[in-house]
Motif scaffolding. Sequence first.
Motif, short mmCIF file in Angstrom:
data_model
loop_
_atom_site.label_atom_id
_atom_site.label_comp_id
_atom_site.label_asym_id
_atom_site.label_seq_id
_atom_site.Cartn_x
_atom_site.Cartn_y
_atom_site.Cartn_z
N PHE A 38 0.85 -1.17 0.00
CA PHE A 38 0.00 0.00 0.00
C PHE A 38 0.90 1.23 0.00
O PHE A 38 1.75 1.39 0.86
N LEU A 39 0.68 2.06 -1.02
CA LEU A 39 1.49 3.26 -1.19
C LEU A 39 0.61 4.49 -1.17
O LEU A 39 -0.45 4.51 -1.79
N SER A 40 1.06 5.52 -0.49
CA SER A 40 0.36 6.79 -0.46
C SER A 40 1.13 7.74 -1.36
O SER A 40 2.36 7.77 -1.35
N LYS A 41 0.38 8.51 -2.19
CA LYS A 41 1.05 9.49 -3.05
C LYS A 41 0.09 10.60 -3.43
O LYS A 41 -1.11 10.42 -3.44
N SER A 42 0.65 11.74 -3.75
CA SER A 42 -0.13 12.88 -4.23
C SER A 42 -0.33 12.72 -5.74
O SER A 42 0.58 12.26 -6.44
N LEU A 43 -1.49 13.10 -6.22
CA LEU A 43 -1.80 13.01 -7.64
C LEU A 43 -0.80 13.85 -8.45
O LEU A 43 -0.61 15.03 -8.19
N GLY A 44 -0.11 13.20 -9.39
CA GLY A 44 0.82 13.89 -10.26
C GLY A 44 2.20 14.15 -9.69
O GLY A 44 3.04 14.73 -10.37
N LEU A 45 2.45 13.75 -8.46
CA LEU A 45 3.77 13.97 -7.84
C LEU A 45 4.44 12.64 -7.53
O LEU A 45 3.79 11.68 -7.13
#
Length: 104
Positions: A38-45
């Motif tokens: 499970f990975l958390s990320k900001s859209l487009g970054l």
Amino acid sequence: MIPLSINNQTCFFSVKHITKELSAKLIYGIHLNTFDYFLSKSLGLNDCEQLDCNPQLDADLLDEICAVITEVENKYKKRPTLELINNEIFRILGRIRNPRLNTA
């Protein structure tokens, strides 16, 4: 730009699900080899962070996975569907691993 070192990796990955956190980040459920991450990320970054208790992903591999996902997000300017992102992942990794097949 996606690092070329992924060309030396033997793994492909797929996205099993995408959810949205309250902090406007997306949580991607990734299947890689025998584990679900499970990975958390900001859209487009390219700012992925591993959220699970599985063995820690190698920093270069995590960056490569995040770069591929970010490339798809930036291409479509929105959260991709599972079918779309998995098709794009396969295409991107194929392009990276087989540069002689690139025509453009």
